[in-house]
Write a protein that holds these residues in place. Structure first.
Motif, short mmCIF file in Angstrom:
data_model
loop_
_atom_site.label_atom_id
_atom_site.label_comp_id
_atom_site.label_asym_id
_atom_site.label_seq_id
_atom_site.Cartn_x
_atom_site.Cartn_y
_atom_site.Cartn_z
N GLY A 185 43.31 41.20 49.23
CA GLY A 185 42.95 39.74 49.17
C GLY A 185 43.22 39.40 47.39
N ILE A 186 42.26 39.03 47.05
CA ILE A 186 42.22 38.83 45.61
C ILE A 186 41.23 39.53 44.93
CG2 ILE A 186 42.22 37.08 43.74
CD1 ILE A 186 44.76 36.87 45.31
N PRO A 187 41.46 40.93 44.44
CA PRO A 187 40.42 41.81 43.75
C PRO A 187 39.65 41.05 42.70
CG PRO A 187 42.37 42.88 44.10
CD PRO A 187 42.90 41.46 44.23
N GLY A 188 38.44 41.48 42.49
CA GLY A 188 37.60 41.03 41.36
C GLY A 188 36.17 40.64 41.88
N PHE A 189 35.30 40.91 40.85
CA PHE A 189 33.90 40.46 41.19
C PHE A 189 33.51 39.36 40.71
CE2 PHE A 189 29.21 41.24 41.17
CZ PHE A 189 29.06 41.45 42.46
N THR A 190 34.26 38.90 39.29
CA THR A 190 33.67 37.80 38.47
C THR A 190 34.78 37.02 38.62
OG1 THR A 190 34.77 38.84 36.42
CG2 THR A 190 32.56 39.38 37.02
N LEU A 191 34.45 35.58 37.95
CA LEU A 191 35.48 34.78 38.09
C LEU A 191 36.76 35.08 37.24
CD1 LEU A 191 36.47 31.70 38.80
CD2 LEU A 191 35.16 30.92 36.68
N ASN A 192 36.35 35.47 36.02
CA ASN A 192 37.43 35.65 35.07
C ASN A 192 38.49 36.99 35.85
OD1 ASN A 192 36.81 34.09 33.12
ND2 ASN A 192 35.68 35.58 32.19
N GLU A 193 37.82 38.05 36.47
CA GLU A 193 38.61 39.12 37.12
C GLU A 193 39.42 38.39 38.43
OE1 GLU A 193 35.52 42.57 36.44
OE2 GLU A 193 35.63 41.71 38.37
N LYS A 194 38.72 37.37 39.08
CA LYS A 194 39.84 36.86 40.14
C LYS A 194 40.71 35.99 39.73
CE LYS A 194 37.24 37.62 43.89
NZ LYS A 194 37.74 38.30 45.13
N MET A 195 40.46 35.20 38.78
CA MET A 195 41.70 34.31 38.05
C MET A 195 42.63 35.07 37.53
SD MET A 195 40.87 31.43 39.09
CE MET A 195 42.26 30.80 38.39
N ALA A 196 42.36 36.45 36.85
CA ALA A 196 43.46 37.13 36.18
C ALA A 196 44.41 37.66 37.48
CB ALA A 196 42.84 38.37 35.39
N ASN A 197 43.78 38.26 38.66
CA ASN A 197 44.52 38.69 39.62
C ASN A 197 45.22 37.75 40.16
OD1 ASN A 197 44.00 41.48 39.74
ND2 ASN A 197 41.92 40.88 40.15
N VAL A 198 44.71 36.37 40.38
CA VAL A 198 45.38 35.30 41.05
C VAL A 198 47.03 35.14 40.20
CG1 VAL A 198 45.74 32.83 41.35
CG2 VAL A 198 43.70 34.18 42.17
N ASN A 199 46.71 35.11 38.68
CA ASN A 199 47.83 34.88 38.28
C ASN A 199 48.83 36.15 38.03
OD1 ASN A 199 46.88 32.24 37.16
ND2 ASN A 199 45.51 33.06 35.39
N HIS A 200 48.34 37.12 38.24
CA HIS A 200 49.00 38.31 38.24
C HIS A 200 49.88 38.26 39.38
CE1 HIS A 200 50.51 42.35 37.78
NE2 HIS A 200 50.32 42.54 39.10
N LEU A 201 49.42 37.85 40.34
CA LEU A 201 50.11 37.72 41.90
C LEU A 201 51.23 36.99 41.72
CD1 LEU A 201 50.31 39.03 44.56
CD2 LEU A 201 48.73 37.44 45.54
N LYS A 202 50.90 35.74 41.31
CA LYS A 202 51.93 34.58 41.18
C LYS A 202 53.07 35.01 40.26
CE LYS A 202 49.04 30.48 40.91
NZ LYS A 202 48.48 29.38 40.07
N SER A 203 52.82 35.74 39.32
CA SER A 203 54.11 36.28 38.47
C SER A 203 54.82 37.23 39.10
CB SER A 203 53.53 36.64 37.08
OG SER A 203 54.43 37.23 36.40
N VAL A 204 54.19 38.41 39.73
CA VAL A 204 54.67 39.49 40.31
C VAL A 204 55.60 38.89 41.47
CG1 VAL A 204 54.43 41.79 41.59
CG2 VAL A 204 53.09 41.10 39.44
N MET A 205 55.01 37.77 42.51
CA MET A 205 55.86 37.54 43.64
C MET A 205 57.02 36.85 43.14
SD MET A 205 54.48 37.58 46.56
CE MET A 205 55.29 36.26 47.40
N GLY A 206 57.01 36.37 42.15
CA GLY A 206 58.36 35.44 41.84
C GLY A 206 59.56 36.40 41.35
#
Length: 768
Positions: A505-526
């Motif tokens: 899914g989107i790993p992370g326990f805090t908001l900052n961790e979740k958002m960092a992983n969302v942005n990373h996945l966007k970049s890597v997908m492209g």
């Protein structure tokens, strides 16, 4: 000469072209993997070949399609003036076939072939190149040509000797509606056919068996009612198409109602009723007269509360196995009398039984049902399909032969809203010895499987179980799709997508961790999609772009969700004793983080009726309170009041609680306060299964109000095997069965099921 054991590897080799330079030429990948294959020379060009046009209509059709797609001209005459390569297709009855087999020392190998086996040789050492396809049957000759097609790379043909036969007599798939056979199911939104073109895949991968389930809406109507004329017409057309491509369909009936889901009509056969026995037998005889010689009855997934629907059966039978034995035996006697060559099978109540799940009830059931005639085969779906478990199940049921139904791919991908374009998992049900106990093997396809990796690896196992290696088969399938063995970047992409959908899914326990992983996945997908663009065909690349767009859109949705909710949700510490009465009347509940904005399952849409939850805790318990908006609360009538009964098909709520890095606990209650619970353990290879025998001790109360109902539950930390200091992940879901059904979830679940722990929401106990 014995069978060759030289198998194709999914790699690129350097093959001399006769010049000083060396060029990379791809070894042809033949799927399913032949039992024996030996490459005997350099690829050579074929612009035309000559062959005799035989009586095998299906093979003649295949020759025509091949000629059109390849540009190779086919001359349907064989004589001294024939041009190009010579293609001989037939059996030992053809003198030329026999002469060629003898000259190549292959006669004994031919004699050892089973009915679907074939020998394929491509020889370029003579004046005219010679291609031989020898088999005892028309089906085998057809399969031989399917392999020949795969030795071509455009008009370049690789010399080879293939001696091949399937390990399973019957190899195929299970699916529901007849319409799905040659077209996908109809998309209600577009009106177009989507999904898998089953027939094309079966032709391509040498599959010859179909288990047709739910073909006549048997979930919804009594199976003792006569089959309608319109259905008979459909079945005749379906059978004609099957026969043309050497496919055996198996049809049958479901004498009871499966599960208790909303919308399914009441009713089912009375096991002791002569009328119902005759009705079901007559329908099976009707199918036989239409041409279907493989028939079945199924009793799978029959819940305990639906064992006996009629008082007469309750009086006549002490055990459900006695009812099944009596009913099947009576139907089979009538069927056998009218249809002497029928092949009859049964899916018993305990179709998936394995040794570690066996109990006294199961032993008694199998002891009774094993009294059925030995020629009746049982369907078995034992997890992992080990031959030892198959032997055990066979012996437990009287030593009879089995046929294996695999749910391997649904186990990985069932109910995902979107299927990955490239399925990550090679087929994994069965071992090399399973054919000793099983006459056949069929699997349930899922989703679109756009790249076909699931089909290819499953076909590989079913055709060649003795030599099957999932990892090698998967690499060969990738090489087949991409035209190269260098697929590291594609595998990285597959892991990325599969991790998003299924594992992380989107790993992370805090908001900052979740958002960092969302942005990373966007970049890597492209960047990943760009890297593999040139390794796949345009059609698959378009699907990858669609997949990227889909995932990116969902990431944007998750971004908004994370920013609008508490991440993590915080449970508030109690300062005083809490009265568990289901009313949520204490003021302390309103001080905790609110859990609301529930979503419809598998959707971005919010539910129309509100559901609101909050968490409290002290050193002994975790407390959860949930309030449900329900304007029709007065008509809620719960069907299940016993512990661990089918409470999840009542109006109710499900709690999923997972201590970090461990398995999770699943607790279900309905508006009456009845409880179903289970523990899902986690090992090195993932989640290990559902232990429904596990029972926790809770304090739980529900309360109904004018336009709502509510629940309070106190769960001891010792039940959760945890403490308030540990991090948790959770989900709360709501089941509503009024005016149809509505399934709601707090965690965003990318699919049609609640058990998706990778998407559970973070929860922590707020410390002083």
């Amino acid at each position: 000469m014995g069978l060759f054991r030289t198998l194709i590897l999914p790699t690129l080799l350097l093959i001399s072209t006769g010049s000083a330079a060396m060029q990379k030429k791809q070894i042809p990948v033949v799927i399913p993997t032949p039992q024996s294959m030996k490459l005997t020379g350099k690829p050579f060009r074929v612009e035309n070949f000559s062959t005799s046009k035989g009586s095998n209509v299906t093979l003649n059709e295949l020759l025509g399609i091949f000629s059109k797609n390849s540009g190779i001209v086919i001359n349907y005459s064989v004589n001294s003036l024939s041009q190009g390569a010579m293609l001989y297709i037939g059996s030992l009855n053809d003198p030329k076939i026999k002469e060629s087999l003898v000259s190549q020392n292959l006669l004994k190998d031919y004699e050892a072939l089973n009915n679907d086996g074939y020998i394929l040789t491509v020889n370029n050492s003579r004046e005219k190149p010679e291609i031989l396809i020898a088999s005892k049957t028309a089906a085998g000759q057809y399969y031989g040509f399917v392999s020949l097609e795969q030795l071509f790379n455009k008009q370049m043909l690789t010399p080879a000797i293939i001696i091949d036969q399937p390990g399973f007599e019957q190899r195929g798939i299970v699916f529901g509606k007849i319409e799905n056979f040659s077209k996908g199911p109809i998309n209600k939104d577009t009106g177009n056919h989507d999904g898998i073109p089953y027939l094309e895949q079966m032709k391509k991968y040498k599959l010859n068996f179909i288990w047709l389930a739910a073909w006549d809406n048997t979930y919804y109507k009594r199976t003792s009612l006569p089959i309608q004329d319109v259905t008979k017409k459909k079945l005749k057309l379906f059978l004609e198409k099957c026969r043309k491509y050497f496919i055996t369909p198996s049809l049958g009936l479901r004498p009871y109602r499966q599960q208790g889901h909303s919308g399914r009509l009441k009713g089912g056969v009375m096991y002791s009723s002569e009328k119902d026995i005759n009705g079901v037998a007559d329908n099976l005889i009707t199918l036989y007269k239409l041409g279907f010689t493989n028939l079945y009855l199924t009793f799978d997934d029959q819940p305990k509360h639906k064992f006996f629907l009629y008082e007469a059966d309750k009086k006549k039978f002490k055990h459900i196995a006695e009812a099944h034995l009596y009913f099947i035996d009576q139907v089979y006697k009538k069927l056998k009398k009218n249809c002497p060559d029928v092949k009859f099978r049964v899916i018993s109540l305990l179709y998936s039984l394995i040794p570690k799940k066996c109990n006294d009830f199961a032993l008694e059931y199998c002891k009774i049902i094993s009294k059925l005639p030995q020629e009746i085969e049982f369907v078995w779906t034992g997890h992992g399909a080990s031959s030892e478990d198959a032997r055990w199940y066979s012996e437990l049921n009287g030593g009879r032969k089995l046929i294996f139904w695999s749910n391997f791919f649904p186990g990985h991908y069932e109910r995902l809203k979107y299927m990955p374009v490239f399925m990550k998992y090679p087929y994994g049900d069965g071992d090399s010895n399973l054919p000793k106990y099983s006459t056949g093997h069929f699997f349930l396809p899922v989703g679109n499987d756009a790249a076909g990796l699931g089909w290819m690896t499953a076909a590989d196992y079913m055709w060649n179980p003795q030599n099957y290696n999932g990892e090698i088969s998967f690499k060969r399938a990738l090489a087949k799709v991409t035209g190269t063995a260098d697929n590291g970047e594609l595998i990285d992409y597959m892991n990325l997508v599969d991790g998003f959908y299924k594992e992380k899914g989107i790993p992370g326990f805090t908001l900052n961790e979740k958002m960092a992983n969302v942005n990373h996945l966007k970049s890597v997908m492209g960047s990943s999609v760009k890297k593999i663009k040139n390794k796949i065909n345009q059609e698959l690349y378009v699907k990858l772009l669609e997949e990227k767009t889909r995932i990116t859109s969902y990431l944007e949705f998750l971004t908004g969700l994370y920013k609008s909710r508490p991440v993590p949700v915080k449970a508030l510490k109690l300062d005083s004793k809490l009265v568990i009465d289901g009313r949520l009347s204490e003021a302390v509940w309103n001080k905790a983080d609110i859990v609301d904005g529930f979503l419809l399952l598998g959707s971005k849409k919010k539910a129309k009726l509100a559901t609101k939850a909050r968490f409290l805790y002290d050193q002994k318990n975790l407390y959860i309170g949930v309030w449900f908006e329900e304007p029709k609360v007065k008509i809620i009538k719960d069907k299940f009041l016993e512990r661990d009964s089918h409470i999840f098909v009542d109006n109710g709520v499900e709690f999923f609680l997972q201590p970090e890095n461990r398995g999770y606990f699943h607790i279900v209650t309905n508006a009456s306060g009845a409880v179903y619970d289970e523990r899902i353990t986690k090992g090195k290879t993932g989640y290990q299964g559902h232990d429904s025998n596990w029972n926790g001790q809770y304090t739980l109360k529900t309360h109904k109000d004018k336009n709502s109902w509510s629940v309070e539950i106190a769960i001891p930390w010792k039940v959760l095997e945890s403490t308030p200091t540990e991090r948790f992940y959770f989900n709360i879901t709501r089941n509503r069965y009024i005016d149809g059904h509505s399934w709601q979830t707090y965690a965003p679940l990318l699919g049609g099921r609640f058990h998706m722990p990778q998407w559970f929401w973070p929860l922590e106990c707020k410390q002083d």
